[in-house]
Design an enzyme around this catalytic site. Structure first.
Site, PDB file in Angstrom:
ATOM      1  N   HIS A 130      -8.985  -9.978  -6.065  1.00  0.00           N
ATOM      2  CA  HIS A 130      -7.848 -10.967  -5.728  1.00  0.00           C
ATOM      3  C   HIS A 130      -8.526 -12.649  -5.155  1.00  0.00           C
ATOM      4  O   HIS A 130      -9.395 -11.814  -4.063  1.00  0.00           O
ATOM      5  CB  HIS A 130      -6.943  -9.929  -4.993  1.00  0.00           C
ATOM      6  N   TYR A 142       2.644 -16.884  -2.413  1.00  0.00           N
ATOM      7  CA  TYR A 142       2.438 -16.548  -1.167  1.00  0.00           C
ATOM      8  C   TYR A 142       1.733 -16.700   0.146  1.00  0.00           C
ATOM      9  O   TYR A 142       0.497 -17.810   0.285  1.00  0.00           O
ATOM     10  CB  TYR A 142       2.307 -14.865  -0.628  1.00  0.00           C
ATOM     11  N   ASP A 155      13.731  20.213 -13.634  1.00  0.00           N
ATOM     12  CA  ASP A 155      14.290  20.717 -13.846  1.00  0.00           C
ATOM     13  C   ASP A 155      14.952  20.465 -15.034  1.00  0.00           C
ATOM     14  O   ASP A 155      14.047  19.839 -16.537  1.00  0.00           O
ATOM     15  CB  ASP A 155      15.670  19.423 -13.173  1.00  0.00           C
TER      16      ASP A 155
END
Length: 824
Positions: free
Chosen positions: A230, A256, A544
């Site tokens: 990166h 960014y 569940d």
């Protein structure tokens, strides 16, 4: 030096130090943290340090918000500067779809009380004057976001841990981990001078970052992580850049920005990622970087210049190219592995430094209490099946996620990497019928069948097309979904559910074991099916599912495809220590042993009865019972249950008979209007019937009473069960909230989940799940409401992409409230 500790933490980056800090806060001070080199020498030291709070899940956002609270106070508490800069953040939108994403985020933020504001392009430029307005439609502004020094953060956390008694041992490499009878026992370490010793420990935490897979292999545990190179850079000083400049993300340009010493730090996520060192990380790769890869950075640089032209001439002071640990789904890997006591906390890079505080807090509570405080299933290491032992598959999935990091991910989006892999015995038949496949836990499953888009004999294309929901709910959608739902309601649908997870529990102690774990009474006659939950000690719903008693000492659990590993892990975690040596309980994953086909609808019995000599009448085969029957030449375990609210059966043949059974049912159903159906229609049908989905409508943070499942709790069944004391207390004090069915005024406005719910002008909850009910012709959403706002008939509204849409609380279920159809 300690030769015994309560816990050993491996890895001195942000993850390991945060866990040590939070364990010490909870009173666990007999802890040793070891690092192969110096603290922060792996990936921490080269992280860009951005901290953004609003994320894609409730749990992750709450973890990020806790992190910001921690970073604000940590320097004062520890005396180590973390350089926290709470300068706020901007996120830009340059396409209509991206702007819709921001609208959704703005609504989502309201449910947390985050001060996120949807602002104009000019208002964004007022806060970040260097940006151009070219193509910008708007932005969101969150003033409580910021950035910090990652190394300073790790050092502060380590200092806080040391102050409370934690030992920190640098230049200490882990060379062995002893596992005995499924439990971790000790860690063998090697000091800088080559001296080896052993630390006995009940808990070992692998917080090794990109080294985590190597550490995991020492314990026989697979950690599916791929190091990716990166990159980001720092510029010289730029006029107009100042310390208070907010961070800015421009996903449409893949980049960014944040301020750094009067210049800019700029990076992003390119479309052609570079995996690094797949087999092992070099032993001497500590505090080191990779050579800059300028050609691969070119697409990011081009986007950055489009948005901030001044960066083109600013000059670069340094390019950072560092390997960071990414996961196949861009989520953290947290929790206890299949080796008892061996915990993992790794794969942080997709969410970066922002998650450090929350990771440490939740991991510490998980270790101390035996279960996490929040619903961490999407980050749980157990979510990965055995297929992730394949590095090829892990790489393909991780590469795809990194390459699409900044893409807009619509609901029901399907990944394509490493497919197809797990196939139903009827897969070729499904393909021939025009199935459009989705994927769950690497199983290929029909979402819908393309030919049904013409109406499947119960509607027509124009009518169905007119029902397409507005906005994002209309993406990855087909008119076939409605046709299949209506066909099931009117005639019959045939569903391939072979991916359902199947768990067998047997042995002389099986009944007592399940009675201890299940909230309902499992002690019913052989052939009975019981719907139940398994609870945590707080009374929250961990599992569940249905439990079918096959014999006095043998039970079959059927649970959701995505939750099989979770439920299996929860069950095995609670096995008695002598389960396999005299405790009389054996637990097996038998998912692949049987196919499963759901045959449901008012004509289901008409289709099934001529194919078998067994009695399938209501009297002969009642609802919620199971029997072995023969269909044509195929032996089948038949369960009379439903998840769509219609008469029918789940049919479980041995896997090798699956194809024959599908073909038999399909041929017999033609005269009765039988339609092949996919999972998207199941979701529409279950909403009409009010059936819950674990991890959305019900989670470890809600009790059965709050979820409207009190009917599945048997407090006085004659034996204690996990969570019973919490339920008794909850029943006495009354529910904190209630799950309610909300019917929207506008049938084409469909909630996707997490939208804010407002009553009398106040935000009172968020949508858990939503969709369109084709038989009731209404848009349906579920949400937890405060008890005093949960009465039938209460009105409110839901923010759907910036538009407040009215709703009414309705009595559930909307479809067949008397359950006469499923019991006929």
């Amino acid at each position: 030096m300690a030769d015994q500790a309560r816990a050993v933490i491996i890895g001195g980056g942000i993850g390991g130090t945060s866990i040590a800090f939070h364990l010490a806060e909870l009173g666990w001070t007999d802890v040793v943290l070891v690092d192969r080199a110096e603290l922060t020498s792996g990936s921490t030291f080269h992280s860009a340090g951005l901290v953004g709070q609003l994320r894609s899940s409730v749990t992750l956002t709450r973890m990020m918000m806790y992190g910001v609270d921690l970073y604000r106070r940590l320097s004062a508490e520890t005396g180590v500067d973390v350089s926290w800069h709470e300068v706020g953040s901007l996120r830009l939108a340059s396409t209509r779809a991206r702007y819709e994403e921001l609208q959704r985020q703005a609504g989502w933020a309201k449910t947390f009380g985050l001060p996120l504001e949807l602002i104009s392009a000019q208002e964004a430029r007022d806060r970040f004057p260097l940006m151009t307005l070219d193509g910008v439609l708007g932005a969101v502004w969150l003033p409580t976001d910021g950035w910090l020094d990652p190394s300073g953060l790790a050092m502060a956390l380590a200092a806080g841990a040391r102050t409370r008694g934690v030992q920190v041992r640098q230049h200490t490499r882990v060379v062995g981990i002893t596992v005995d009878r499924g439990r971790v026992r000790d860690v063998e370490i090697e000091a800088r001078d080559g001296t080896r010793s052993t630390i006995a420990a009940d808990v070992v935490v692998n917080a090794g970052g990109m080294y985590a897979p190597e550490i995991g292999r020492l314990a026989g545990v697979t950690i599916p992580i791929i190091p990716m190179a990166h990159q980001y850079l720092f510029t010289h000083a730029i006029d107009g850049v100042h310390p208070g400049l907010p961070a800015m993300r421009d996903p449409d340009n893949l980049c960014y920005f944040r301020e750094e010493v009067g210049g800019l730090c700029m990076g992003g996520y390119e479309r052609d990622p570079a995996p690094w060192s797949l087999d092992w990380v070099p032993a001497d790769f500590n505090h080191r970087l990779l050579d800059p890869d300028w050609p691969r950075f070119e697409s990011i640089m081009e986007g950055a210049i489009r948005r901030v032209p001044a960066i083109a001439d600013a000059g670069v002071t340094r390019m950072i190219n560092g390997p960071e640990a990414f996961t196949p789904d861009n989520e953290f890997i947290l929790g206890e592995s299949e080796v008892r006591g061996f915990f993992v906390a790794a794969g942080f890079c997709a969410h970066g430094i922002a998650g450090t505080g929350g990771i440490g807090q939740q991991m510490a509570r998980w270790i101390v209490d035996g279960e996490p405080e929040l619903d961490l299933w999407k980050m749980d290491i157990r979510r990965f099946g055995g297929q992730y032992r394949s590095q090829k598959l892990t790489l393909a999935r991780t590469y795809e996620n990194y390459a699409t990091y900044y893409d807009i991910h619509y609901p029901n989006e399907e990944r394509t990497a490493a497919r197809p892999l797990r196939l139903s015995p009827a897969y070729e038949e499904l393909k021939a019928l025009g199935a459009v496949f989705g994927e769950k836990s690497m199983w290929e499953r029909p979402n819908w069948f393309t030919p049904n888009e013409e109406g499947a004999g119960v509607s027509d294309r124009a009518t169905l097309d007119a029902l397409r929901p507005r906005g994002w709910a209309g993406e990855h959608w087909s008119p076939a979904i409605g046709a299949e739902a209506l066909a099931t309601r009117r005639n019959a649908g045939l569903f391939d559910e072979s991916s359902f997870a199947k768990i067998e529990v047997e042995g002389e102690g099986a009944l007592g074991f399940l009675q201890h774990l299940c909230a309902n009474d499992i002690d019913r006659p052989a052939g009975s099916i019981v719907y139940t939950q398994m609870l945590n000690r707080r009374g929250g719903i961990e599992c569940d599912f249905t439990v079918t008693r096959l014999a006095d000492d043998r039970f079959l659990i059927i649970t959701g495809t995505a939750f099989g590993n979770h439920d299996l892990g929860w069950i095995r975690k609670h096995l008695p220590a002598d389960a396999g040596t005299g405790g009389g309980v054996r637990v097996r994953d038998v998912t692949s042993a049987r196919a499963c086909f759901g045959l449901w609808g008012p004509r289901a019995r008409d289709i099934l009865a001529p194919l078998t000599k067994d009695d399938v009448s209501d009297a002969g085969f009642p609802y919620m019972t199971a029997r072995e029957i023969t269909i044509a030449e195929v032996p089948v375990l038949a369960l009379r249950v439903t998840y769509v609210g219609e008469l029918g059966w789940e049919l479980y043949p041995p896997a090798e008979y699956g194809r024959a059974l599908w073909n038999t049912l399909w041929a017999a159903g033609g005269a009765h209007g039988l339609v092949a159906c996919g999972y998207r229609s199941i979701d529409a049908l279950r909403l009409e019937k009010g059936y819950r989905v674990w991890s959305a409508d019900i989670t470890p943070e809600e009790t059965p009473y709050e979820a409207g499942l009190g009917f599945a709790v048997h407090l006085d069944k004659g034996s204690d069960f996990l969570g019973r004391d919490a339920l008794i207390a909850a029943k006495a004090s009354g529910p904190r909230k209630r799950l309610r069915c909300l019917v929207l005024d506008d049938p084409r406005s469909v909630a996707l989940g997490n939208e804010p719910v407002r009553i009398d002008g106040q935000i009172v909850g968020r949508v858990t799940s939503g969709g369109y009910g084709f038989a009731v012709e209404r848009s349906i959403a579920y949400a937890y409401l405060p008890p005093d706002e949960a009465a039938i008939g209460v009105r409110g509204d839901i923010d759907i992409f910036g538009v407040w849409t009215g709703f009414e609380v309705m009595r559930e279920p909307l479809w067949d409230p008397e359950a006469s159809r499923i019991k006929s």
